[in-house]
Design a protein around this motif. Structure first.
Motif: not given
Length: 447
Positions: A314-332
């Motif tokens: 079971a896992e979160r359905e989100a990409n919070h592991n993106h290497p670029l901070f901005l992409q990770r931030f928008v996803e979060a």
């Protein structure tokens, strides 16, 4: 119908969440608030604008924007104000660390000078304590949630999370059903290897089902990992007492994990004759990801060599592991917007449990995703498709979840979390729980 709307929604969200589409806005002036204040759309733009300024090292402009965001947030306002409260704190910590790094200070010194010992604890200590440390930063927030010790605060928050949201119970229920279906009714010995058992809330329903479906009931062994040996022992004692009330033969073996969440497989994990093994990884695998997936792939290889009957994930359905901070931030931002909206729709604004879960549990996760970097970043959630690639490359095959698992999940929502906003979807033989067409959690079964 849900699948069609869900896929359409995903397409629309990808267009909306693409940071490049926001860059056109980023070069404009900060929007003026309307007479009634900033709208939720304006707030989202401001948050993304602030993240982009930090990414470009425009720290003075980012400082001004964080101040605006903080003044438009509240820990006990509506869902948007509460969300901004958490993200503004996380952006502030990242921004301050960037300022000291730019001044030539070491990262450790920066954390100490900027935030004091509380935030330093949150960035440096294991997640079991870091979650509760978030409450220390909100000591002046309403209700003074952080009066308890960090570990007790986190453990209490986990129980509240299980009570007021369906996320944990959905994961446990669906994983249990997958285990029951993978193991034959006549099986007389079952061994479950559970990674991060917490309070062991997942297992009493499974134990009861095992006790009722065959006579005599099978022998059940649970090897459980955790970060606190005392909690592990207390969990084992409670499960043993419950098993005895069912007439179920039961053994519990605690396994203490180090602070680094290294993928430890007990070398003495020997199966007894005719014993079926199930491996349970509920909200665990993402902790093994670093800047690459080598540790996780090693872990999966070791699990595969044990030849389990089933592996539940079971896992979160989100990409919070993106290497670029901005992409990770928008996803979060979009993921937790849906989470906070679900809490707003299902709980009263004065709910103490809601406030605790938002500040302690989800606040810790937001702080980690936004403010931490490198090895300090622990909440590296990935979407199902990423887990599928890694599992298949490690030799695992997906085991379809049954229609009964879907029916049970629907019943859970109807009885305990009645809201039209929560929706279920079967995709790729796995089960997804979402809020208003946005998937938030996935459960899958592997062999």
């Amino acid at each position: 119908m849900f699948m069609a709307s869900f896929n359409s929604s995903n397409h629309d969200q990808q267009e909306e969440e693409d940071p490049s589409s926001d860059l056109q806005y980023h070069h404009q002036l900060i929007p003026e608030p309307s007479r009634g204040g900033f709208t939720s759309i304006h707030i989202r733009q401001l948050l993304i604008r602030c993240a982009e300024l930090i990414s470009r090292s425009d720290l003075s402009a980012a400082h001004r924007l964080v101040s605006i965001l903080s003044s438009n947030s509240s820990p006990d306002g509506d869902s948007t104000e509460r969300l901004v409260h958490q993200f503004a704190k996380a952006l502030s910590l990242r921004l301050n660390n960037c300022c000291y790094a730019a001044a030539g200070a070491t990262s450790a010194t920066a954390t100490t000078i900027t935030t004091g010992p509380t935030m330093m604890m949150m960035m440096m200590i294991p997640p079991t304590s870091a979650a509760a440390a978030v409450t220390a930063t909100t000591a002046n927030d309403s209700n003074n949630i952080a009066d308890t010790e960090p570990e007790k605060a986190l453990q209490s928050c986990y129980l509240s999370l299980n009570q007021i949201t369906p996320f944990v119970r959905f994961s446990h229920l669906t994983a249990n059903q997958a285990i029951l279906e993978a193991i034959d009714e006549g099986q007389q010995a079952i061994h479950i290897l559970d990674f991060d058992i917490m309070h062991g809330l997942q297992w009493p329903p499974l134990m009861q089902a095992l006790a009722e479906r065959s006579y005599p009931p099978p022998m059940l062994r649970i090897t459980a990992t955790g970060h606190d040996l005392n909690i592990l022992h207390r969990t084992g004692d409670r499960l043993l007492t419950f098993a005895q009330s069912l007439g179920l033969r039961f053994q519990f073996h605690p396994l203490l994990l180090g602070n680094s969440d290294d993928p430890v497989i007990p070398p003495a994990l020997a199966l007894l004759p005719d014993e079926a093994l199930a491996v349970n990884c509920v909200l665990y695998l993402h902790r093994l990801l670093k800047d690459d997936s080598r540790a996780l792939r090693l872990f999966l290889h070791k699990i595969k060599t044990l030849n389990p009957k089933v592996v539940t994930i079971a896992e979160r359905e989100a990409n919070h592991n993106h290497p670029l901070f901005l992409q990770r931030f928008v996803e979060a931002l979009d993921h937790y917007t849906a989470v906070f909206d679900s809490l707003e729709a299902t709980l009263p604004p004065n709910s103490r449990e809601r406030l605790t879960v938002e500040q302690v549990w989800f606040g810790r996760e937001i702080m980690d995703i936004v403010a931490a970097e490198g090895d300090k970043r622990r909440e590296r959630h990935e979407r199902y498709e990423s887990w599928e690639v890694m599992l298949r490359s490690s030799g695992f095959s997906n085991v379809p979840l049954s229609p009964f698992a879907l029916s049970q999940a629907k019943l859970l929502l109807r009885l305990h979390y009645p809201s039209e906003g929560y929706q279920l979807q079967i995709r790729n033989d796995s089960l997804f729980l979402g809020w208003r067409n946005r998937a938030l959690f996935s459960v899958s079964s592997w062999h």
